[in-house]
Design a protein around this motif. Structure first.
Motif, PDB file in Angstrom:
ATOM      1  N   SER A 119     -11.853  15.226   1.269  1.00 17.56           N
ATOM      2  CA  SER A 119     -11.690  16.649   1.577  1.00 17.56           C
ATOM      3  C   SER A 119     -10.301  16.914   2.153  1.00 17.56           C
ATOM      4  N   GLY A 120      -9.775  15.990   2.951  1.00 14.30           N
ATOM      5  CA  GLY A 120      -8.434  16.177   3.525  1.00 14.30           C
ATOM      6  C   GLY A 120      -7.369  16.312   2.449  1.00 14.30           C
ATOM      7  N   CYS A 121      -7.501  15.539   1.402  1.00 15.30           N
ATOM      8  CA  CYS A 121      -6.537  15.555   0.311  1.00 15.30           C
ATOM      9  C   CYS A 121      -6.656  16.862  -0.476  1.00 15.30           C
ATOM     10  N   ARG A 122      -7.881  17.227  -0.800  1.00 18.42           N
ATOM     11  CA  ARG A 122      -8.093  18.459  -1.585  1.00 18.42           C
ATOM     12  C   ARG A 122      -7.646  19.704  -0.837  1.00 18.42           C
ATOM     13  N   LYS A 123      -7.766  19.675   0.513  1.00 15.29           N
ATOM     14  CA  LYS A 123      -7.415  20.873   1.287  1.00 15.29           C
ATOM     15  C   LYS A 123      -6.000  20.790   1.853  1.00 15.29           C
TER      16      LYS A 123
ATOM     17  N   VAL B 167       0.845  -1.197   0.000  1.00 20.67           N
ATOM     18  CA  VAL B 167       0.000   0.000   0.000  1.00 20.67           C
ATOM     19  C   VAL B 167       0.884   1.253   0.000  1.00 20.67           C
ATOM     20  N   ASN B 168       1.948   1.211   0.786  1.00 21.20           N
ATOM     21  CA  ASN B 168       2.831   2.388   0.861  1.00 21.20           C
ATOM     22  C   ASN B 168       3.489   2.708  -0.476  1.00 21.20           C
ATOM     23  N   LYS B 169       3.630   1.682  -1.290  1.00 19.79           N
ATOM     24  CA  LYS B 169       4.260   1.905  -2.601  1.00 19.79           C
ATOM     25  C   LYS B 169       3.271   2.311  -3.681  1.00 19.79           C
ATOM     26  N   MET B 170       1.997   2.347  -3.330  1.00 18.07           N
ATOM     27  CA  MET B 170       0.996   2.643  -4.368  1.00 18.07           C
ATOM     28  C   MET B 170       1.184   4.031  -4.960  1.00 18.07           C
ATOM     29  N   VAL B 171       0.848   4.119  -6.244  1.00 15.35           N
ATOM     30  CA  VAL B 171       0.994   5.378  -6.970  1.00 15.35           C
ATOM     31  C   VAL B 171      -0.100   6.349  -6.532  1.00 15.35           C
ATOM     32  N   THR B 172       0.306   7.568  -6.193  1.00 14.09           N
ATOM     33  CA  THR B 172      -0.656   8.585  -5.752  1.00 14.09           C
ATOM     34  C   THR B 172      -0.774   9.673  -6.825  1.00 14.09           C
ATOM     35  N   ASP B 173      -1.522  10.711  -6.501  1.00 11.54           N
ATOM     36  CA  ASP B 173      -1.655  11.837  -7.442  1.00 11.54           C
ATOM     37  C   ASP B 173      -0.265  12.409  -7.727  1.00 11.54           C
ATOM     38  N   MET B 174       0.194  12.230  -8.957  1.00 13.93           N
ATOM     39  CA  MET B 174       1.584  12.610  -9.301  1.00 13.93           C
ATOM     40  C   MET B 174       1.826  14.102  -9.182  1.00 13.93           C
ATOM     41  N   LYS B 175       0.754  14.868  -9.323  1.00 15.90           N
ATOM     42  CA  LYS B 175       0.946  16.330  -9.328  1.00 15.90           C
ATOM     43  C   LYS B 175       1.089  16.872  -7.907  1.00 15.90           C
ATOM     44  N   ARG B 176       0.791  16.023  -6.927  1.00 18.95           N
ATOM     45  CA  ARG B 176       0.902  16.505  -5.552  1.00 18.95           C
ATOM     46  C   ARG B 176       2.342  16.311  -5.100  1.00 18.95           C
TER      47      ARG B 176
ATOM     48  N   ALA C  93      -2.258  20.859  -2.304  1.00 17.44           N
ATOM     49  CA  ALA C  93      -3.564  20.204  -2.422  1.00 17.44           C
ATOM     50  C   ALA C  93      -3.451  19.076  -3.445  1.00 17.44           C
ATOM     51  N   GLY C  94      -4.140  17.979  -3.179  1.00 16.43           N
ATOM     52  CA  GLY C  94      -4.106  16.856  -4.116  1.00 16.43           C
ATOM     53  C   GLY C  94      -5.460  16.652  -4.773  1.00 16.43           C
ATOM     54  N   ASN C  95      -5.469  15.806  -5.789  1.00 15.80           N
ATOM     55  CA  ASN C  95      -6.742  15.454  -6.411  1.00 15.80           C
ATOM     56  C   ASN C  95      -6.954  13.945  -6.283  1.00 15.80           C
ATOM     57  N   PRO C  96      -7.806  13.555  -5.343  1.00 17.67           N
ATOM     58  CA  PRO C  96      -8.000  12.117  -5.103  1.00 17.67           C
ATOM     59  C   PRO C  96      -8.482  11.354  -6.331  1.00 17.67           C
ATOM     60  N   ASP C  97      -9.123  12.077  -7.260  1.00 11.46           N
ATOM     61  CA  ASP C  97      -9.613  11.381  -8.452  1.00 11.46           C
ATOM     62  C   ASP C  97      -8.479  10.869  -9.329  1.00 11.46           C
ATOM     63  N   ASN C  98      -7.273  11.399  -9.112  1.00 13.12           N
ATOM     64  CA  ASN C  98      -6.119  10.909  -9.876  1.00 13.12           C
ATOM     65  C   ASN C  98      -5.236  10.002  -9.032  1.00 13.12           C
ATOM     66  N   CYS C  99      -5.795   9.392  -8.020  1.00 16.01           N
ATOM     67  CA  CYS C  99      -4.963   8.641  -7.083  1.00 16.01           C
ATOM     68  C   CYS C  99      -5.490   7.221  -6.896  1.00 16.01           C
ATOM     69  N   SER C 100      -4.618   6.248  -7.084  1.00 17.48           N
ATOM     70  CA  SER C 100      -5.090   4.872  -6.956  1.00 17.48           C
ATOM     71  C   SER C 100      -5.469   4.533  -5.506  1.00 17.48           C
ATOM     72  N   VAL C 101      -4.771   5.177  -4.548  1.00 13.33           N
ATOM     73  CA  VAL C 101      -5.106   4.925  -3.135  1.00 13.33           C
ATOM     74  C   VAL C 101      -6.568   5.293  -2.881  1.00 13.33           C
ATOM     75  N   PHE C 102      -6.979   6.411  -3.455  1.00 10.32           N
ATOM     76  CA  PHE C 102      -8.360   6.840  -3.239  1.00 10.32           C
ATOM     77  C   PHE C 102      -9.355   5.861  -3.874  1.00 10.32           C
ATOM     78  N   SER C 103      -8.990   5.321  -5.024  1.00  8.84           N
ATOM     79  CA  SER C 103      -9.941   4.392  -5.641  1.00  8.84           C
ATOM     80  C   SER C 103     -10.101   3.131  -4.769  1.00  8.84           C
ATOM     81  N   TYR C 104      -9.074   2.777  -4.036  1.00  9.02           N
ATOM     82  CA  TYR C 104      -9.204   1.664  -3.085  1.00  9.02           C
ATOM     83  C   TYR C 104     -10.065   2.061  -1.888  1.00  9.02           C
ATOM     84  N   HIS C 105      -9.847   3.291  -1.395  1.00  4.93           N
ATOM     85  CA  HIS C 105     -10.687   3.755  -0.285  1.00  4.93           C
ATOM     86  C   HIS C 105     -12.165   3.612  -0.654  1.00  4.93           C
ATOM     87  N   LYS C 106     -12.490   3.991  -1.890  1.00  5.99           N
ATOM     88  CA  LYS C 106     -13.901   3.952  -2.296  1.00  5.99           C
ATOM     89  C   LYS C 106     -14.460   2.536  -2.275  1.00  5.99           C
TER      90      LYS C 106
END
Ligand code: TRP
Ligand code: SF4
Length: 325
Positions: free
Chosen positions: A257-261, A216-225, A231-244
């Motif tokens: 919201s934590g990621c976006r803010k 999980v720690n190695k998972m690819v996240t929002d590259m632009k963050r 601020a990040g965009n969870p929609d571009n993050c594989s970790v977030f798609s797992y959370h869902k």
């Protein structure tokens, strides 16, 4: 006779979370509602792994262990091995004669192969596997077929073949229907669109707490963050798609919201996800460890017998319709 569920998985490596959400979860739900026939699609596995037969042999054990540890009830459901049911191949040969090549060419997995030169599925067995799949379903006179999106076309092909059979020979085979899985695809830990054992982007059902968190720690996240203060965009993050998929709703809202803010760091976000994954999957891994190869042999020998009985009856009915043998 009541409507049956028929579904198979190709034993080609380790079982992973993609299989769990894409197939097994659906099976768990269906076993409560219908008589179910769940099988190791080992002839299918051979179409892609004919150079690695050992992998198939080991995976048979691994898959059955994973199904049972996840909660598939082998008393209630018939759990069997495709290659133990010779009637499947008889029906497949008959179905091949009812299938114009164009029908098989339309298969998404064949089209995918044509555009993806890395694949080694370079054989007629692979080309015609959707027809074998139709035989898998119809030899049990199955009605409902739980599959992911990528397999819907194959169930449609099955319907076309069954219709043709019924029309030509006044047969009475059921026209199968796909039951779509809620989550039919899980992204890989590398952000690739599909988790797959061959791509090394899988979290298997065999992880320990430590290895699971590490993946999980190695998972690819929002590259632009770039950092925790951006601020990040969870929609571009594989970790977030797992959370869902795996986390409770309130966590999904919190992470979003934590990621976006820029109030939540990726490390913490991954720790949260790891927590929920461990809660769900470590007990399964422990159960898998407790199931022996001999247990699997027992399950399959009884399942194969039950499956063979039904397949024999269907084959007799097919004979009565076609009057060939
Ligand atoms: N082709 C399916 C897959 O790749 C596996 C499969 C084989 C199957 N025979 C089946 C699924 C019959 C449902 C019913 O996932
Ligand atoms: Fe992804 Fe979570 Fe990091 Fe946002 S905080 S980029 S959702 S890992």
């Amino acid at each position: 006779m009541s409507d049956l569920v028929v579904s198979g998985m190709r034993p080609t490596g380790s079982l992973h979370m993609g299989h769990y959400v894409g197939v097994i979860e659906n099976w768990l739900d269906l076993q409560k509602k219908y008589p179910c026939y769940f099988f190791l699609a080992d002839w299918h596995a051979l179409t892609s792994n004919y150079q690695k037969v050992e992998v198939i042999k080991q995976s048979r054990y691994e898959y059955v262990k994973g199904w049972i540890a996840s909660g598939i009830d082998a008393e209630k459901c018939v759990v069997y091995n495709q290659s133990a049911i010779s009637e499947v191949l008889n029906l497949s040969q008959l179905f091949l004669c009812l299938t114009p090549p164009g029908w098989a060419e339309r298969s998404p997995s064949w089209k995918d192969l044509k555009t993806n030169p890395d694949k080694v599925h370079d054989n007629l067995g692979f080309f015609t596997y959707p027809v074998l799949q139709s035989a898998d379903i119809s030899i049990m006179n199955g009605k409902f077929v739980p599959v992911g999106e990528d397999q819907v076309a194959h169930v449609e092909l099955s319907r076309d073949i069954v219709k043709k059979f019924n029309r030509l020979y006044r047969g009475k085979l059921k026209e199968p229907e796909a039951i779509l899985t809620k989550v039919s695809r899980l992204v890989g830990t590398d952000g690739d669109s599909k988790m797959s054992s061959s791509k090394k982007n899988a979290i298997t059902l065999r992880e320990t707490k430590k290895s699971l968190q590490k993946k999980v720690n190695k998972m690819v996240t929002d590259m632009k963050r770039m950092g925790i203060n951006d601020a990040g965009n969870p929609d571009n993050c594989s970790v977030f798609s797992y959370h869902k998929i795996f986390s409770p709703n309130e966590t999904v809202v919190e992470v979003d919201s934590g990621c976006r803010k820029a109030q939540l760091g990726c490390g913490e976000c991954k720790a949260k996800l790891g927590g929920f994954l461990k809660e769900k999957f470590i007990p399964i891994a422990e159960k898998m460890n407790a199931i022996s190869d001999a247990d699997v042999d027992d399950i399959l020998s009884s399942g194969n017998k039950r499956a063979k009985e039904l397949a024999g009856r269907t084959w007799d009915e097919v004979q009565t319709s076609i009057k060939f043998l």
